[in-house]
Design a protein around this motif. Structure first.
Motif, mmCIF file in Angstrom:
data_model
loop_
_atom_site.group_PDB
_atom_site.id
_atom_site.type_symbol
_atom_site.label_atom_id
_atom_site.label_comp_id
_atom_site.label_asym_id
_atom_site.label_seq_id
_atom_site.Cartn_x
_atom_site.Cartn_y
_atom_site.Cartn_z
ATOM 1 N N UNK A 170 0.830 -1.206 0.000
ATOM 2 C CA UNK A 170 0.000 0.000 0.000
ATOM 3 C C UNK A 170 0.865 1.257 0.000
ATOM 4 N N UNK A 171 1.990 1.232 0.714
ATOM 5 C CA UNK A 171 2.884 2.390 0.758
ATOM 6 C C UNK A 171 3.411 2.721 -0.632
ATOM 7 N N UNK A 172 3.776 1.675 -1.370
ATOM 8 C CA UNK A 172 4.266 1.873 -2.740
ATOM 9 C C UNK A 172 3.126 2.305 -3.654
ATOM 10 N N UNK A 176 2.375 6.328 -5.892
ATOM 11 C CA UNK A 176 2.230 6.497 -7.338
ATOM 12 C C UNK A 176 0.770 6.617 -7.788
ATOM 13 N N UNK A 177 -0.186 6.328 -6.916
ATOM 14 C CA UNK A 177 -1.596 6.255 -7.312
ATOM 15 C C UNK A 177 -2.207 7.630 -7.563
ATOM 16 N N UNK A 242 4.573 10.092 1.786
ATOM 17 C CA UNK A 242 4.604 9.119 0.692
ATOM 18 C C UNK A 242 4.671 9.792 -0.674
ATOM 19 N N UNK A 243 4.219 11.043 -0.743
ATOM 20 C CA UNK A 243 4.264 11.787 -1.999
ATOM 21 C C UNK A 243 5.521 12.647 -2.123
ATOM 22 N N UNK A 244 6.245 12.851 -1.015
ATOM 23 C CA UNK A 244 7.360 13.796 -1.015
ATOM 24 C C UNK A 244 8.733 13.151 -0.875
ATOM 25 N N UNK A 245 8.822 11.999 -0.192
ATOM 26 C CA UNK A 245 10.114 11.330 -0.002
ATOM 27 C C UNK A 245 9.990 9.869 -0.411
ATOM 28 N N UNK A 246 11.113 9.171 -0.461
ATOM 29 C CA UNK A 246 11.106 7.777 -0.884
ATOM 30 C C UNK A 246 10.336 6.906 0.105
ATOM 31 N N UNK A 247 9.697 5.860 -0.422
ATOM 32 C CA UNK A 247 8.843 5.001 0.400
ATOM 33 C C UNK A 247 9.635 4.287 1.493
ATOM 34 N N UNK A 248 10.878 3.871 1.178
ATOM 35 C CA UNK A 248 11.661 3.145 2.184
ATOM 36 C C UNK A 248 12.014 4.027 3.371
#
Length: 309
Positions: A170-172, A176-177, A242-248
Motif C-alpha cells: 500500500x505504501x508503494x 504512485x496512485x 509518501x508523496x514527497x520522499x522515498x517510500x523506504x
C-alpha cells in the motif's frame, strides 16, 4: 509551497509518524482493555475521517474526486487501516506481542524488495545496511521478552506477515496512485472507507458494542488522543510523506515506533528499561540514519572503484 516551508513540513511529518504513532501503542493498550478491537478502530477512523472532511470543507479544500481516485482511496484504506490495523490487532490473540513487533520490523525490507520487483528500483547498499541494523536492533529489543508460542501461533504469524506485506504494498501504491489533489482529503476518504469496513467486520465477528459514555475517563481520553493525533495528524503526515520522499524512508517508522513505545511505557507505566534496551535503541536509530541519509556509502564506493581498477 516554497522549499524551506516544505522542508519544515517534512521534518514535522517525520516527527508525527515516529513519535505520535509510537505513542499509539500506549493509547491502544489503554482503550482495548474496555473496547473490542474492530469497534475501537471503527470509532477511531470514522470519527477522524468525519472531522477531516468538516475541516476540509471549512478550509474550502476540493472534496470532489473522480471514480478512480475514490477506488484508490478504498484500496489504500483497506490495506492500511482495515487490514494493517484491524486484522493485525485480531492476530495478536495468537502471537506474543514481542514476536509480532519483530515481524513488523521487517516492513522496510518488504518495501525495498517490493520496489525492486514492482518498479525495478535498485537497492542502495546503505539502505540494506540500514535495514540490517534495524532488524538487529529490533531483535535486541524484543529478545528480552520470553516468547510463548502455541500451536495457534502459526496462523497468527502468517496473518501478521500478510499485514506487513499489505501495508508495504500500500505504501508503494499510494506513492504512485491517482489520489485527491490534497493529501488531507485523501486521508479523510481512506479513513471513512476503512471505518465503514471495520464496522461491517465488527458485526460479522459479533463483537460486543459498548457506548463511549460507559468507558472510563482514561479510555475516553486515550481515544480522543488516538483520533486527533494518532489518526488525523500522524496519518495525514504519512500520506504527505509518501508523496514527497522515498517510500523506504517513510517505512523507517517501523523501527522508531517501538523505541518510543518503550520510553512511554517506562514513563507512564513504570516499566523498566534495561541496558540492552538502550543499546537496541541506538542500533535502531543508526539504521534509520543509514536509510534516510543522502550521503554516499563511501566504503562501498571505494570498494567498487577498486574492483574496476
Amino acid at each position: 509551497m516554497s522549499k524551506p516551508k516544505k522542508g519544515i513540513l517534512i521534518i514535522l511529518s517525520f516527527f508525527a509518524i515516529y513519535v505520535i504513532w509510537g505513542s499509539t501503542y500506549l493509547m491502544n493498550k489503554i482503550v482495548v482493555t474496555e473496547v473490542a478491537p474492530f469497534l475501537l478502530a471503527a470509532i477511531r477512523f470514522l470519527s477522524a475521517g468525519t472531522l477531516i472532511m468538516i475541516i476540509s470543507k471549512i478550509l474550502k479544500l476540493p472534496l470532489r474526486i473522480t471514480r478512480a481516485q475514490f477506488f484508490n482511496c478504498v484500496i489504500a484504506g483497506f490495506l492500511f487501516l482495515f487490514y494493517g490495523n484491524g486484522i493485525f490487532v485480531w492476530a495478536l490473540k495468537y502471537v506474543d506481542s514481542g514476536f509480532a513487533a519483530l515481524i513488523v520490523a521487517t516492513q522496510p525490507l518488504f518495501v525495498i524488495f517490493l520496489m525492486r520487483i514492482l518498479q525495478g528500483k535498485k537497492i542502495k547498499p546503505k539502505s540494506l545496511v540500514g535495514v540490517g541494523l534495524g532488524l538487529v536492533g529490533m531483535y535486541l529489543l524484543i529478545s528480552q521478552d520470553t516468547l510463548n508460542l502455541s500451536r495457534e501461533s502459526s496462523i497468527g504469524i502468517a496473518v501478521i506477515f500478510t499485514c506487513v506485506l499489505g501495508v508495504s504494498f500500500a505504501s508503494i501504491f499510494v506513492s504512485k496512485a491517482d489520489l485527491p489533489s490534497h493529501f488531507f482529503v485523501t486521508t479523510g476518504y481512506q479513513m471513512l472507507t476503512a471505518g465503514t469496513l471495520l464496522i461491517i467486520g465488527s458485526l460479522v465477528l459479533g463483537e460486543t458494542w459498548t457506548s463511549p459514555l460507559d468507558w472510563s475517563l482514561k479510555a475516553q481520553g486515550a481515544m480522543v488522543l488516538l483520533i486527533l493525533f494518532g489518526s488525523i495528524v500522524a496519518f495525514t503526515a504519512f500520506n504527505f510523506l509518501l508523496k514527497e520522499v522515498s517510500t523506504e524512508k517513510v517505512a523507517t517508522s517501523a523501527y522508531v515506533n517501538p523505541v518510543i513505545a518503550l520510553l512511554l511505557g517506562w514513563y507512564f507505566l513504570d516499566e523498566n528499561i534495561s541496558q540492552q534496551s538502550i543499546v537496541a535503541g541506538c542500533v535502531l536509530l543508526t539504521g534509520v540514519y543509514f536509510i534516510n541519509s543522502k550521503k554516499k556509502f563511501v566504503m562501498f564506493s571505494r570498494f567498487k572503484k577498486n574492483l574496476k581498477v
